[in-house]
Each structure stands twice: as structure tokens, then as C-alpha cells.
Design a protein around this motif. Structure first.
Motif, short mmCIF file in Angstrom:
data_model
loop_
_atom_site.label_atom_id
_atom_site.label_comp_id
_atom_site.label_asym_id
_atom_site.label_seq_id
_atom_site.Cartn_x
_atom_site.Cartn_y
_atom_site.Cartn_z
N GLN A 1 22.29 -52.60 0.98
CA GLN A 1 23.66 -52.18 1.31
C GLN A 1 24.21 -52.98 2.48
O GLN A 1 25.38 -53.36 2.48
CB GLN A 1 23.70 -50.69 1.69
CG GLN A 1 23.47 -49.75 0.54
CD GLN A 1 22.05 -49.24 0.57
OE1 GLN A 1 21.11 -50.04 0.58
NE2 GLN A 1 21.87 -47.95 0.57
N LEU A 2 23.35 -53.22 3.46
CA LEU A 2 23.80 -54.00 4.62
C LEU A 2 24.18 -55.41 4.20
O LEU A 2 25.16 -55.97 4.68
CB LEU A 2 22.69 -54.07 5.68
CG LEU A 2 22.54 -52.87 6.62
CD1 LEU A 2 21.26 -53.02 7.43
CD2 LEU A 2 23.74 -52.74 7.53
N TYR A 3 23.37 -55.95 3.30
CA TYR A 3 23.66 -57.30 2.84
C TYR A 3 25.00 -57.35 2.09
O TYR A 3 25.83 -58.23 2.32
CB TYR A 3 22.52 -57.82 1.97
CG TYR A 3 22.79 -59.19 1.40
CD1 TYR A 3 22.69 -60.32 2.21
CD2 TYR A 3 23.17 -59.35 0.07
CE1 TYR A 3 22.96 -61.57 1.70
CE2 TYR A 3 23.44 -60.59 -0.45
CZ TYR A 3 23.33 -61.71 0.37
OH TYR A 3 23.61 -62.94 -0.13
N ASN A 4 25.20 -56.36 1.24
CA ASN A 4 26.46 -56.29 0.49
C ASN A 4 27.64 -56.16 1.46
O ASN A 4 28.65 -56.88 1.34
CB ASN A 4 26.41 -55.08 -0.45
CG ASN A 4 27.67 -54.94 -1.31
OD1 ASN A 4 28.04 -55.86 -2.03
ND2 ASN A 4 28.32 -53.80 -1.23
N PHE A 5 27.49 -55.29 2.42
CA PHE A 5 28.55 -55.08 3.43
C PHE A 5 28.79 -56.38 4.22
O PHE A 5 29.93 -56.78 4.44
CB PHE A 5 28.10 -53.94 4.36
CG PHE A 5 29.13 -53.54 5.39
CD1 PHE A 5 30.33 -52.96 5.02
CD2 PHE A 5 28.86 -53.70 6.75
CE1 PHE A 5 31.26 -52.56 5.97
CE2 PHE A 5 29.79 -53.30 7.71
CZ PHE A 5 30.99 -52.74 7.32
N ALA A 6 27.70 -57.04 4.59
CA ALA A 6 27.81 -58.30 5.34
C ALA A 6 28.58 -59.35 4.53
O ALA A 6 29.43 -60.07 5.06
CB ALA A 6 26.43 -58.81 5.72
N CYS A 7 28.28 -59.42 3.24
CA CYS A 7 28.98 -60.40 2.38
C CYS A 7 30.47 -60.09 2.34
O CYS A 7 31.30 -61.00 2.39
CB CYS A 7 28.43 -60.36 0.96
SG CYS A 7 26.83 -61.14 0.79
N TRP A 8 30.79 -58.80 2.23
CA TRP A 8 32.20 -58.43 2.19
C TRP A 8 32.91 -58.78 3.49
O TRP A 8 34.07 -59.16 3.50
CB TRP A 8 32.35 -56.93 1.91
CG TRP A 8 32.35 -56.57 0.46
CD1 TRP A 8 31.38 -55.91 -0.23
CD2 TRP A 8 33.38 -56.85 -0.49
NE1 TRP A 8 31.73 -55.76 -1.55
CE2 TRP A 8 32.96 -56.32 -1.73
CE3 TRP A 8 34.63 -57.49 -0.42
CZ2 TRP A 8 33.74 -56.41 -2.89
CZ3 TRP A 8 35.40 -57.58 -1.58
CH2 TRP A 8 34.95 -57.06 -2.79
#
Ligand SMILES: [Zn+2]
Lengths: 252, 162
Positions: free
Chosen positions: B6-13
């Protein structure tokens, strides 16, 4: 209230953050106002659609996952030499270890437990028959639980207190039976859960003394092996007062 | 690692670049480890780690650039033509791509509050902890962010119609 006033607050409604004491009023308005109801539905659908569109859109590559686990630096940094970040492997290892056991899991359990208690309270209030034994007399309510629970508890005399006993029922919490008592404090109702305190997070004594969840106040106290949890929209001071009465009643 | 994906997804966004997002997540983990003593029991772990990620992002070059353009929270995004016509036109066209590009074109503080609320499904309280702003600010920002989002989606669907 006008439609405009409600509309400003629809976001809180779809985010499950609407003050519970005003929920009935809003839902009543939504029943009679097709325009606000359509707006609420629209916003809810957009919220769900946003989640569908944006969650897990970017997944970490397996290469990145293993790089983290092994403490290797990012690709870009590796261009400037084979740097190894010692802290990173340690960080990953510690965070993974913590994830599997103590802090986070405990934390997640606790949040879940709080939410579950609030749900039990809300379900009770919404129910046509909120309690199984209806009585304001502790000498009726207490014996009703005998033989139904693997433990016993005492109820305080509420005669000269600001609280009234309304009744009780059996509940299952964390797969174990417990007592739920419903009390009144002025216009507010308070659920008192009496449970045997042997669940994981309770053992550590880290259940918060007081917390707020979905707009309800929760107080937790213990006496010997009993855990007493109170959930209500009443103010924390009143809840605390009832908690103290209950706790005192458990002393031999 | 909790919330790793989730953190990675958020970071990408937030950062809009996969490699930079990897660095961001990596840096977040290191900071989380170093700052673990500052993690207070009873506070929300998820909010805490998102807060670290976000603060790390904001002090990164991309983050500074993204916020430099945000002089005011009231920006020139198109207002929804009318809020009274939600169902009919919009819903049908709320396809993933439309939502994604709307999200991408939102200013960073609108985008993040929508991600935390709708994607991570955080409570207002968690969001307030993650962003380090009061609950009232969370609510007003979220409301403006969603209005902007609806504006963008309306504009997009009207563009299609024409
Ligand atoms: Zn209305």
C-alpha cells in the motif's frame, strides 16, 4: 436543516464519520429527499470507483521486494558503486518481525476490538429487543447470567447514582461469551461489557483506558480477571463514573 | 513489512515515478526504524508510517516542486457545472481511466487526502494524524478535493459528449 446544510455533510456520511447522534436525522432526510439521496449515492459510488481505480494500481516488483529484504540499495544508487545500506536490511527485518507479532498486530487487534464493541453497542441500540433480561433491578439481572457465563460478576447498587440499569444480554466477543448490560445516563445509553480478560491484547494491559471510535467513547477497566468495557455517546466523565462504580462492586 | 504494498502504491501516486517511489518507500522504512522510539503506543501505526512517507516526499525534490506550485488551496480547477446532475451522465463515464487521470491532475494535497480516505479507507482521525493537520482541515480539504475531482470528471465527460 436545509438540503444545502446536509449536502455539506454528506462526505462525512459516506466516510462513516457522521456523528452517530445525528445519523437518524440525516437518514430521515435522505428517505424523503430524492435529490440528496441521489447525491449521497453518487458520492458513495465515486468513492468506491476511486478505490477500484487507484488501489493497488502500482505493485512493488518482486525485485524491489527482495532488494528490501536483503538490504540492497536502489538501482539508481547502485550506478555509483555497489553501496549496501546496512540499516535497510535491519529495518526490513525488524519491521517484518514486528509485523508478524507484537506491536502492529496488537494494535490492529485493538482497533478491531474497539470497532467490534462499538458495533455491538450500535446493534443493541438499533434492535427492537435490545436486551434479553429487562430489569432495573440488579438482583434480577445478575442471577439471569448465572449458568450462562463461565465466570461471575457483581453489579453495583445504582439507586442513588445518576445511572439506571435497563437490562442485559449475552454477547460473544472474541469467540468468548460475556455479559452486556445496558444502562441509561440521562438521555444516553451506555453498554457495559463484562468479559473474562484473557484475550491477547488485554493480557498485556495495553488496552487503552479510554478511546474514541466512530464517535463513541470507550472506557476500559479491569478487576481481577474481569475486563469491563463501556461504550457510549455519553460524555467520558459520566462513563468513567459508571466504570468506577462497576469496578468497586467487584471488590469482595 | 506491514502496508508495504500500500505504501508503495501511495508513493507512486504521490511521486509519479516507480523508481523514485522505491527510494521513497526505502527511505520511509529507514526513518521508521530510526524514529521507532518516537512512535507512541496508542497512536495509529498506519497513520504514523504514512506520515513519515509523506513528510519524506514533501522534502524531496519532486515534493518541493509539487508543493511550490500550490500557493493557495483554492486553485483554478473547474467547478462542477452543476451538482444536481450527478447520476445520469457521470456515473456511466466514471471509468477507471477517467478517475485516474483526474486524480493525477489534482494538486498534491487534494490527491493525497482522497487517496488516504478513499483508497486506504482511513478514518478522519487517522488522516489527521497522517497529514499532521486538525480534523476540521481534513474535512474541509477532503470536501474541496472531491468537489475538484467531480469538476474534473464532469469536464472530462462533457468533453467526450461534444
Ligand atoms: Zn435534501
Amino acid at each position: 436543516m436545509t438540503c444545502d446544510t446536509w449536502r455539506e455533510r454528506l462526505d462525512a456520511y459516506i466516510d462513516d464519520s457522521f456523528p452517530p447522534e445525528e445519523l437518524n436525522q440525516l437518514e430521515e432526510h435522505l428517505r424523503v429527499c430524492p435529490s440528496c439521496a441521489a447525491e449521497a449515492l453518487h458520492r458513495l459510488k465515486l468513492k468506491h470507483a476511486t478505490k477500484a481505480a487507484a488501489a493497488a494500481r502500482f505493485a512493488p516488483s518482486s525485485e524491489f521486494r527482495s532488494r528490501i529484504a536483503q538490504g540492497m540499495p536502489s538501482r539508481r544508487k547502485r550506478l555509483f558503486g555497489d553501496l549496501w545500506i546496512p540499516g535497510l536490511a535491519v529495518a526490513a527485518a525488524i519491521l517484518i518481525a514486528l509485523a508478524g507479532s507484537s506491536v502492529w498486530e496488537w494494535h490492529a487487534q485493538r482497533q478491531q476490538a474497539l470497532a467490534e464493541l462499538v458495533d455491538l453497542h450500535v446493534t443493541t441500540l438499533a434492535s427492537v429487543n435490545p436486551v434479553d433480561v429487562i430489569s432495573t433491578d440488579r438482583h434480577t439481572v445478575k442471577p439471569w447470567f448465572q449458568g450462562k457465563l463461565p465466570f461471575s460478576f457483581n453489579l453495583p447498587e445504582l439507586e442513588n447514582s445518576p445511572f439506571r440499569l435497563l437490562g442485559g444480554k449475552l454477547v460473544y466477543f472474541n469467540h468468548a461469551p460475556g455479559a452486556q448490560l445496558l444502562c441509561a445516563s440521562g438521555k444516553h445509553q451506555i453498554s457495559v461489557f463484562i468479559l473474562q480478560g484473557d484475550w491477547k491484547f488485554a493480557l498485556s494491559g495495553t488496552f487503552p483506558a479510554s478511546a474514541r471510535e466512530k464517535g463513541f467513547n470507550i472506557e476500559s477497566t479491569r478487576s481481577a480477571d474481569l475486563r469491563i468495557l463501556l461504550v457510549s455517546d455519553a460524555n467520558p466523565g459520566d462513563i468513567h463514573e459508571l466504570a468506577e462504580l462497576l469496578k468497586a462492586a467487584q471488590q469482595p | 513489512m506491514p502496508y508495504f504494498a500500500q505504501l508503495y502504491n501511495f508513493a507512486c501516486w504521490l511521486i509519479g515515478d516507480r523508481v523514485a517511489a522505491e527510494d521513497l518507500v526505502q527511505e520511509t522504512m529507514l526513518k521508521a526504524l530510526r524514529g521507532f522510539s518516537s512512535y507512541q503506543q496508542g497512536t495509529n501505526f498506519r497513520a504514523w508510517i504514512y506520515r513519515i512517507l509523506r513528510n519524506t516526499f514533501l522534502t524531496s525534490q519532486t515534493g518541493l516542486k509539487a508543493t511550490a506550485s500550490l500557493d493557495s488551496e483554492d486553485d483554478a480547477l473547474p467547478e462542477p457545472a452543476t451538482l444536481e446532475t450527478p447520476e445520469s451522465i457521470l456515473l456511466v463515464r466514471h471509468e477507471q481511466s477517467a478517475i485516474r487521470s483526474a486524480l493525477e491532475s489534482l494538486p498534491i494535497d487534494f490527491r493525497e487526502v482522497i487517496l488516504l480516505s478513499d483508497v486506504e479507507e482511513m478514518s478522519y482521525q487517522e488522516i489527521s494524524q497522517a497529514l499532521g493537520v486538525p480534523m476540521g482541515t481534513v474535512m474541509s480539504r477532503l470536501s474541496r478535493a472531491r468537489k475538484a475531482m467531480r469538476g474534473l470528471l464532469t469536464a472530462a465527460s462533457e468533453g467526450v459528449k461534444r
